[in-house]
Enzyme design. Structure first.
Site, PDB file in Angstrom:
ATOM      1  N   TYR A   1       2.498  -9.305   6.660  1.00  0.00           N
ATOM      2  CA  TYR A   1       2.658  -9.096   8.097  1.00  0.00           C
ATOM      3  C   TYR A   1       2.381 -10.370   8.894  1.00  0.00           C
ATOM      4  O   TYR A   1       2.715 -10.465  10.065  1.00  0.00           O
ATOM      5  CB  TYR A   1       1.743  -7.971   8.603  1.00  0.00           C
ATOM      6  CG  TYR A   1       2.016  -6.615   7.993  1.00  0.00           C
ATOM      7  CD1 TYR A   1       3.119  -6.401   7.164  1.00  0.00           C
ATOM      8  CD2 TYR A   1       1.182  -5.532   8.239  1.00  0.00           C
ATOM      9  CE1 TYR A   1       3.369  -5.166   6.597  1.00  0.00           C
ATOM     10  CE2 TYR A   1       1.432  -4.292   7.674  1.00  0.00           C
ATOM     11  CZ  TYR A   1       2.520  -4.114   6.852  1.00  0.00           C
ATOM     12  OH  TYR A   1       2.760  -2.888   6.294  1.00  0.00           O
TER      13      TYR A   1
ATOM     14  N   LYS B   1      -0.365  -5.709  -7.258  1.00  0.00           N
ATOM     15  CA  LYS B   1       0.877  -5.634  -8.031  1.00  0.00           C
ATOM     16  C   LYS B   1       0.895  -6.881  -8.915  1.00  0.00           C
ATOM     17  O   LYS B   1       1.804  -7.715  -8.864  1.00  0.00           O
ATOM     18  CB  LYS B   1       2.065  -5.581  -7.048  1.00  0.00           C
ATOM     19  CG  LYS B   1       3.390  -5.283  -7.671  1.00  0.00           C
ATOM     20  CD  LYS B   1       3.539  -3.857  -8.165  1.00  0.00           C
ATOM     21  CE  LYS B   1       4.879  -3.662  -8.842  1.00  0.00           C
ATOM     22  NZ  LYS B   1       4.979  -2.404  -9.611  1.00  0.00           N
TER      23      LYS B   1
ATOM     24  N   ASP C   1       1.793   1.016  -7.423  1.00  0.00           N
ATOM     25  CA  ASP C   1       2.656   2.191  -7.642  1.00  0.00           C
ATOM     26  C   ASP C   1       1.873   3.303  -8.324  1.00  0.00           C
ATOM     27  O   ASP C   1       1.983   4.481  -7.968  1.00  0.00           O
ATOM     28  CB  ASP C   1       3.931   1.822  -8.429  1.00  0.00           C
ATOM     29  CG  ASP C   1       3.690   0.774  -9.509  1.00  0.00           C
ATOM     30  OD1 ASP C   1       2.556   0.253  -9.604  1.00  0.00           O
ATOM     31  OD2 ASP C   1       4.622   0.477 -10.268  1.00  0.00           O
TER      32      ASP C   1
ATOM     33  N   ASP D   1      -1.841  -0.455   4.377  1.00  0.00           N
ATOM     34  CA  ASP D   1      -1.181   0.253   5.467  1.00  0.00           C
ATOM     35  C   ASP D   1      -0.580   1.545   4.927  1.00  0.00           C
ATOM     36  O   ASP D   1      -0.772   2.643   5.474  1.00  0.00           O
ATOM     37  CB  ASP D   1      -0.080  -0.680   6.029  1.00  0.00           C
ATOM     38  CG  ASP D   1       0.547  -0.147   7.300  1.00  0.00           C
ATOM     39  OD1 ASP D   1       0.086   0.887   7.798  1.00  0.00           O
ATOM     40  OD2 ASP D   1       1.510  -0.780   7.785  1.00  0.00           O
TER      41      ASP D   1
ATOM     42  N   ASP E   1      -2.387   5.648   5.022  1.00  0.00           N
ATOM     43  CA  ASP E   1      -1.687   6.782   5.636  1.00  0.00           C
ATOM     44  C   ASP E   1      -1.513   7.915   4.626  1.00  0.00           C
ATOM     45  O   ASP E   1      -1.669   9.090   4.970  1.00  0.00           O
ATOM     46  CB  ASP E   1      -0.296   6.347   6.139  1.00  0.00           C
ATOM     47  CG  ASP E   1      -0.347   5.942   7.603  1.00  0.00           C
ATOM     48  OD1 ASP E   1      -1.464   5.747   8.131  1.00  0.00           O
ATOM     49  OD2 ASP E   1       0.726   5.812   8.212  1.00  0.00           O
TER      50      ASP E   1
END
Ligand code: NAD
Length: 362
Positions: A147, A196, A228, A252, A256
């Site tokens: 970001y 990852k 994942d 992020d 959620d």
């Protein structure tokens, strides 16, 4: 002890829920002999109305000079509010980004736990939730990663191309890893670092720095999980997690997902921390303009955010435990705001919920 708290009620239901959180802090002060001094500040739409901008330098300076910051929520109805007519940097939510940046907050902590009284709201099967439910915190890095990396869009030979860059340096990773181990030390003593690393260099560095940091915390169990797999494990076996540590974008998404599996957004607090003890504490939900001013909002997320403030900014663990136990007691005794109401419970408004919880603080 005396604590200076900058209080930013914000917009929508913000003023109502923050009032209840202050009611709780005042009660904690009475019972445990502390004084909380509040400095009310405007941010978001309320600040636009008063000063023409969502966050003034004076507000930021006042927040910086306090011991901690309690925030309700900012923003209005995006479709109809006059606050949304200008460019993004003039809108209420720009205040949020501005204050997080100005206070140099790099770690966002969002707990997700399931109260057995609210298990029906959880979308997971009963056999997955088990007897004990789950109780985890997601620690998301806030200031680096995809970001904030360099980005550009080009057209080459008539083909549009877009590039985003995921950058972390070891210092950025280390400082949040330290926070994760410290917080795990106050909880279940386990850190699951999510990355990852089978693909990304930034993840391999992340993993290496987490392992180096772990050496200073021999009593904390550390494990690594690919993102994942973490997304799957969250819905298959959420009870295995204590502190989940991860970079900005993974955090992020996973935070959620974790809040969704609790099924009750009005219950979830959050904290954003930096290098010092100064933190920003706010509910995970927004300003809910649809129910503002009607005594309908659930104040529990904000009350639990105040409990996080007691624990992480002021090291008042016993007091934080008392607030969390009072919330638990209110639920056990059947008190519910509309958003978590089910038949047979006692429906209460924002103010009454705050008073009931305050009454349980011993
Ligand atoms: P929201 O979280 O405000 O509301 C979503 C739904 O949940 C609504 O139906 C609302 O009534 C309900 N809800 C939320 N909190 C509740 C509570 N405490 N008690 C009972 N019900 C509750 O999300 P939204 O509608 O997408 O956004 C509304 C405004 O809030 C927008 O302006 C958005 O930009 C802003 N927002 C602010 C923050 C923040 O201040 N950190 C975060 C998210 C959204």
């Amino acid at each position: 002890m005396e604590y200076q708290i900058a209080v930013i009620p914000g917009d929508g239901i913000g003023p109502e829920i923050v009032t209840e959180a202050m009611k709780i802090l005042d009660r904690v002060g009475e019972v445990y002999g502390h004084t909380f001094i509040y400095k009310k500040l405007l941010m978001g739409g309320a600040s636009i109305d008063e000063y023409g901008v969502p966050l003034t330098d004076e507000t930021l300076a006042a927040a910086k000079s306090s011991d901690s910051v309690l925030l309700g929520a900012v923003g209005g109805n995006v479709g109809t509010s006059r606050w949304y007519q200008g460019p993004p940097e003039t809108r209420p939510e720009a205040g949020l980004l501005g204050i997080r940046k100005g206070l140099e907050l790099f770690a966002n902590i969002r707990p997700a736990w399931l109260y057995k009284e609210l298990a029906d709201a959880c979308p997971l099967k009963k056999e997955i939730i088990g007897e004990d439910g789950f109780d985890m915190v997601i620690m998301r890095e806030l200031t680096g990663g995809l970001y904030f990396g360099e980005r550009h869009t080009t057209v080459e030979n008539g083909v549009r191309k877009a590039v985003d860059t995921l950058v972390y340096d070891e210092n950025e990773i280390r400082r949040i890893a330290v926070k994760a181990f410290e917080i795990a030390g106050k909880r279940g003593k386990k850190v699951t670092s999510v990355d990852k690393a089978n693909v990304l260099d930034s993840s391999r560095l992340w993993r290496a720095v987490v392992d180096e940091t772990a050496k200073a915390y021999p009593d904390i169990q550390v494990e690594h999980m690919l993102v994942d797999n973490a997304a799957m494990q969250l819905v298959m076996n959420p009870g295995q997690f204590d502190v989940v540590l991860t970079e900005n974008m993974f955090g992020d998404i996973l935070s959620d997902e974790a809040s969704e599996i609790t099924g009750s957004i009005g219950m979830l607090p959050s904290a954003s921390l930096g290098k010092t003890k100064l933190g920003l504490y706010e509910p995970s939900h927004g300003s809910a303009p649809d129910i503002a001013g009607k005594d309908l909002a659930n104040p529990i997320a904000t009350i639990l955010s105040a409990a996080m403030m007691l624990r992480y900014s002021f090291d008042l663990d016993r007091e934080a435990d008392a607030v969390e136990a009072a919330v638990q007691q209110a639920l056990t005794d059947g008190y519910r705001t509309g958003d978590i109401y089910s038949e047979g419970c006692k429906k209460v408004g924002t103010r009454e919920m705050g008073s009931v919880i305050a009454g349980y603080i011993k």
